[in-house]
Design a protein around this motif. Structure first.
Motif, PDB file in Angstrom:
ATOM      1  N   PHE A  18       0.851  -1.176   0.000  1.00 14.57           N
ATOM      2  CA  PHE A  18       0.000   0.000   0.000  1.00 14.57           C
ATOM      3  C   PHE A  18       0.899   1.241   0.000  1.00 14.57           C
ATOM      4  N   GLU A  19       0.994   1.903  -1.137  1.00 15.86           N
ATOM      5  CA  GLU A  19       1.808   3.111  -1.206  1.00 15.86           C
ATOM      6  C   GLU A  19       1.187   4.230  -0.376  1.00 15.86           C
ATOM      7  N   ASP A  20      -0.134   4.264  -0.318  1.00  9.52           N
ATOM      8  CA  ASP A  20      -0.871   5.276   0.432  1.00  9.52           C
ATOM      9  C   ASP A  20      -1.378   4.618   1.715  1.00  9.52           C
ATOM     10  N   GLN A  21      -0.846   5.044   2.863  1.00 10.27           N
ATOM     11  CA  GLN A  21      -1.245   4.409   4.119  1.00 10.27           C
ATOM     12  C   GLN A  21      -2.683   4.730   4.512  1.00 10.27           C
ATOM     13  N   GLU A  22      -3.257   5.787   3.942  1.00 10.88           N
ATOM     14  CA  GLU A  22      -4.669   6.048   4.196  1.00 10.88           C
ATOM     15  C   GLU A  22      -5.521   4.942   3.586  1.00 10.88           C
ATOM     16  N   VAL A  23      -5.078   4.440   2.444  1.00 12.69           N
ATOM     17  CA  VAL A  23      -5.758   3.294   1.835  1.00 12.69           C
ATOM     18  C   VAL A  23      -5.671   2.098   2.775  1.00 12.69           C
ATOM     19  N   GLY A  24      -4.489   1.856   3.325  1.00 10.67           N
ATOM     20  CA  GLY A  24      -4.321   0.746   4.251  1.00 10.67           C
ATOM     21  C   GLY A  24      -5.219   0.881   5.468  1.00 10.67           C
ATOM     22  N   MET A  25      -5.343   2.103   5.999  1.00  7.36           N
ATOM     23  CA  MET A  25      -6.200   2.324   7.156  1.00  7.36           C
ATOM     24  C   MET A  25      -7.670   2.084   6.796  1.00  7.36           C
ATOM     25  N   ASN A  26      -8.099   2.567   5.639  1.00  7.65           N
ATOM     26  CA  ASN A  26      -9.483   2.354   5.228  1.00  7.65           C
ATOM     27  C   ASN A  26      -9.806   0.866   5.099  1.00  7.65           C
ATOM     28  N   LEU A  27      -8.855   0.111   4.558  1.00  6.69           N
ATOM     29  CA  LEU A  27      -9.049  -1.334   4.440  1.00  6.69           C
ATOM     30  C   LEU A  27      -9.100  -1.987   5.819  1.00  6.69           C
ATOM     31  N   ALA A  28      -8.309  -1.462   6.754  1.00  4.33           N
ATOM     32  CA  ALA A  28      -8.331  -1.986   8.124  1.00  4.33           C
ATOM     33  C   ALA A  28      -9.660  -1.669   8.800  1.00  4.33           C
ATOM     34  N   PHE A  29     -10.152  -0.444   8.644  1.00  2.00           N
ATOM     35  CA  PHE A  29     -11.419  -0.057   9.263  1.00  2.00           C
ATOM     36  C   PHE A  29     -12.563  -0.973   8.824  1.00  2.00           C
ATOM     37  N   THR A  30     -12.597  -1.315   7.547  1.00  2.00           N
ATOM     38  CA  THR A  30     -13.723  -2.071   6.994  1.00  2.00           C
ATOM     39  C   THR A  30     -13.570  -3.575   7.125  1.00  2.00           C
ATOM     40  N   GLY A  31     -12.419  -4.043   7.616  1.00  2.00           N
ATOM     41  CA  GLY A  31     -12.240  -5.474   7.847  1.00  2.00           C
ATOM     42  C   GLY A  31     -11.623  -6.227   6.698  1.00  2.00           C
ATOM     43  N   ALA A  32     -11.069  -5.522   5.701  1.00  2.00           N
ATOM     44  CA  ALA A  32     -10.419  -6.198   4.576  1.00  2.00           C
ATOM     45  C   ALA A  32      -9.061  -6.767   4.970  1.00  2.00           C
ATOM     46  N   ILE A  33      -8.511  -6.243   6.071  1.00  2.00           N
ATOM     47  CA  ILE A  33      -7.237  -6.715   6.601  1.00  2.00           C
ATOM     48  C   ILE A  33      -7.491  -7.336   7.966  1.00  2.00           C
ATOM     49  N   LYS A  34      -6.870  -8.446   8.224  1.00  2.00           N
ATOM     50  CA  LYS A  34      -7.103  -9.147   9.488  1.00  2.00           C
ATOM     51  C   LYS A  34      -6.708  -8.291  10.688  1.00  2.00           C
ATOM     52  N   ASP A  35      -7.581  -8.271  11.694  1.00  2.00           N
ATOM     53  CA  ASP A  35      -7.322  -7.476  12.895  1.00  2.00           C
ATOM     54  C   ASP A  35      -6.067  -7.932  13.630  1.00  2.00           C
ATOM     55  N   ASP A  36      -5.760  -9.223  13.547  1.00  2.00           N
ATOM     56  CA  ASP A  36      -4.653  -9.727  14.361  1.00  2.00           C
ATOM     57  C   ASP A  36      -3.270  -9.378  13.806  1.00  2.00           C
ATOM     58  N   ILE A  37      -3.210  -8.664  12.672  1.00  2.00           N
ATOM     59  CA  ILE A  37      -1.897  -8.265  12.163  1.00  2.00           C
ATOM     60  C   ILE A  37      -1.647  -6.782  12.399  1.00  2.00           C
ATOM     61  N   MET A  38      -2.539  -6.110  13.139  1.00  2.00           N
ATOM     62  CA  MET A  38      -2.367  -4.678  13.353  1.00  2.00           C
ATOM     63  C   MET A  38      -2.717  -4.320  14.793  1.00  2.00           C
ATOM     64  N   ASP A  39      -2.427  -3.091  15.160  1.00  2.00           N
ATOM     65  CA  ASP A  39      -2.767  -2.551  16.469  1.00  2.00           C
ATOM     66  C   ASP A  39      -4.200  -2.036  16.378  1.00  2.00           C
ATOM     67  N   ILE A  40      -5.167  -2.810  16.872  1.00  2.00           N
ATOM     68  CA  ILE A  40      -6.564  -2.415  16.686  1.00  2.00           C
ATOM     69  C   ILE A  40      -6.929  -1.195  17.515  1.00  2.00           C
ATOM     70  N   ALA A  41      -6.227  -0.973  18.630  1.00  2.00           N
ATOM     71  CA  ALA A  41      -6.494   0.223  19.427  1.00  2.00           C
ATOM     72  C   ALA A  41      -6.125   1.477  18.640  1.00  2.00           C
ATOM     73  N   GLU A  42      -5.008   1.424  17.938  1.00  2.00           N
ATOM     74  CA  GLU A  42      -4.598   2.568  17.123  1.00  2.00           C
ATOM     75  C   GLU A  42      -5.562   2.763  15.953  1.00  2.00           C
ATOM     76  N   ALA A  43      -6.002   1.649  15.354  1.00  2.00           N
ATOM     77  CA  ALA A  43      -6.961   1.749  14.250  1.00  2.00           C
ATOM     78  C   ALA A  43      -8.275   2.352  14.730  1.00  2.00           C
ATOM     79  N   ALA A  44      -8.769   1.896  15.882  1.00  2.00           N
ATOM     80  CA  ALA A  44     -10.027   2.423  16.423  1.00  2.00           C
ATOM     81  C   ALA A  44      -9.896   3.902  16.765  1.00  2.00           C
TER      82      ALA A  44
END
Length: 305
Positions: A180-206
Motif C-alpha cells: 500500500f503506497e498510500d497508508q490512508e488506503v491501508g487504514m481504510n481497508l483496516a477499518f472495513t475489515g479487509a485486513i485481518k485485525d490480528d496483524i495490526m494494532d486495533i487500538a490505534e486503528a479504532a
C-alpha cells in the motif's frame, strides 16, 4: 501505523485469475461502497486487461447515501454506469444479470452465426477480501453455494457455480496488492475489515477511526456513544478513545482502560453499520480517482450492501 498484509494465498490468487481469464467472458468486480477508491485493487485492470467488466459497489446499505450519489455521478462522468445493489436484500441483482447479458450478447450472437451449439457464458467475480463476494454469489444464485464469513480469507480456492442454464460463475479468493503506497488506503481497508485485525494494532486503528468520525460524522458518533457534542472540539485522539471506553464501561482493575475491548467495539459497530451510514472517502479526495479507465465495451458499476 504502517499496514501491509499480503499472505501467500493472494499471490496464488493473482495467478489463478490470470490463468482462468481465457475461460471467462465477463468480469464482475466488487467494491466496498464505504471506500470506493481504497477497495479498488490497482492490479485488477492489468490482470483482466480488456475483458468486459461489471463493477459493483457492495455494502451500500452501510454507506452514506449522499456520498454514494456523488460516486454514481462521478462514475457516470467517466462513462461508467452505476447500479445500486444490496447482496443481502437482493436489491438491484436482477439489473446486474441484465447488464451482464447485454455484455454477453455479442458473444452469443457470434457463436450462433458460426452454427455453434449454445454454451453458458462464464463470469468471474473478483474483489478484495471481505468485500462480500460469497454473499453476492449466494444471493444471485439463489442458494447457499459459496462459503461466507465476516473475516478476510474465508474463500481460498476457485469455485465454478451455475447460476442458470445460460450463465456460469467463477468465484475467486479475495486479493489485495503487495504494497500500500498510500497508508490512508491501508487504514481504510483496516477499518472495513479487509485486513485481518490480528496483524495490526486495533487500538490505534479504532482511535484513528474515531478521529475521522469526529470530523465527518460528529452527530452519529455522539449519538451512538452518548457523547456531548462539545467534547469533540480540540479533543486529543487518545482522550477520545478513553472517553468512549468509559461510556461503554471498558474498564479493568484500578480504573484502567481496556483498550483491546473498546477498540473491538468501535470497529465492530462501524463495520456493522450501528454508528450510522458512513462513507470514508469522496470523489476528488485523491487525484488518483481520475485515473479509472473503462475496460471492455462498457464498464458497469453496481453498488450494494
Amino acid at each position: 501505523m504502517n499496514i501491509q498484509w499480503f499472505p501467500g494465498h493472494m499471490a496464488k490468487t493473482r495467478r489463478l485469475i490470470a490463468e482462468n481469464l481465457k475461460l471467462v467472458d465477463v468480469i464482475i468486480e466488487l467494491l466496498d461502497a464505504r471506500i470506493p477508491f481504497s477497495s479498488r485493487n490497482p492490479e485488477i485492470n492489468t490482470l483482466i486487461n480488456n475483458k468486459p467488466r461489471l463493477v459493483a459497489f457492495n455494502k451500500s446499505d452501510l454507506a452514506d447515501e449522499q456520498i454514494s450519489g456523488q460516486w454514481v455521478k462521478w462514475y457516470a462522468e467517466q462513462g461508467i454506469k452505476c447500479i445500486l445493489i444490496n447482496s443481502i436484500s437482493g436489491k438491484g441483482l436482477n439489473e446486474v444479470k441484465a447488464r451482464a447479458r447485454e455484455l454477453m450478447s455479442e458473444k452469443i450472437e457470434r457463436d450462433r452465426a458460426k452454427g455453434k451449439l449454445f454454451t453458458p457464458v462464464r463470469l468471474m467475480v473478483v474483489g478484495i477480501p471481505n468485500v462480500g463476494k460469497s454473499s453476492f454469489i449466494n444471493r444471485i444464485v439463489g442458494r447457499a453455494t459459496a462459503v461466507t464469513g465476516d473475516r478476510p480469507g474465508v474463500t481460498r480456492g476457485k469455485q465454478w457455480i451455475r447460476i442458470n442454464s445460460e450463465i456460469e460463475l467463477l468465484d475467486t479468493p479475495g486479493i489485495l496488492w503487495p504494497k500500500f503506497e498510500d497508508q490512508e488506503v491501508g487504514m481504510n481497508l483496516a477499518f472495513t475489515g479487509a485486513i485481518k485485525d490480528d496483524i495490526m494494532d486495533i487500538a490505534e486503528a479504532a482511535m484513528e477511526l474515531l478521529v475521522r468520525l469526529s470530523k465527518n460524522y460528529p452527530a452519529e458518533l455522539c449519538t451512538r456513544f452518548k457523547l456531548e457534542p462539545g467534547i469533540l472540539k480540540d479533543i486529543e485522539p487518545l482522550e477520545l478513545l478513553e472517553t468512549v471506553a468509559r461510556k461503554r464501561g471498558c474498564i479493568v482493575s484500578k480504573g484502567q482502560i481496556d483498550y483491546s475491548r473498546i477498540a473491538a467495539i468501535v470497529l465492530d459497530e462501524f463495520r456493522g453499520g450501528k454508528i450510522g451510514r458512513i462513507t470514508l472517502e469522496k470523489p476528488g479526495d485523491r487525484e488518483e480517482t481520475g485515473t479509472v479507465k473503462e475496460v471492455g465495451p462498457e464498464v458497469q458499476t453496481a453498488t450494494d450492501l
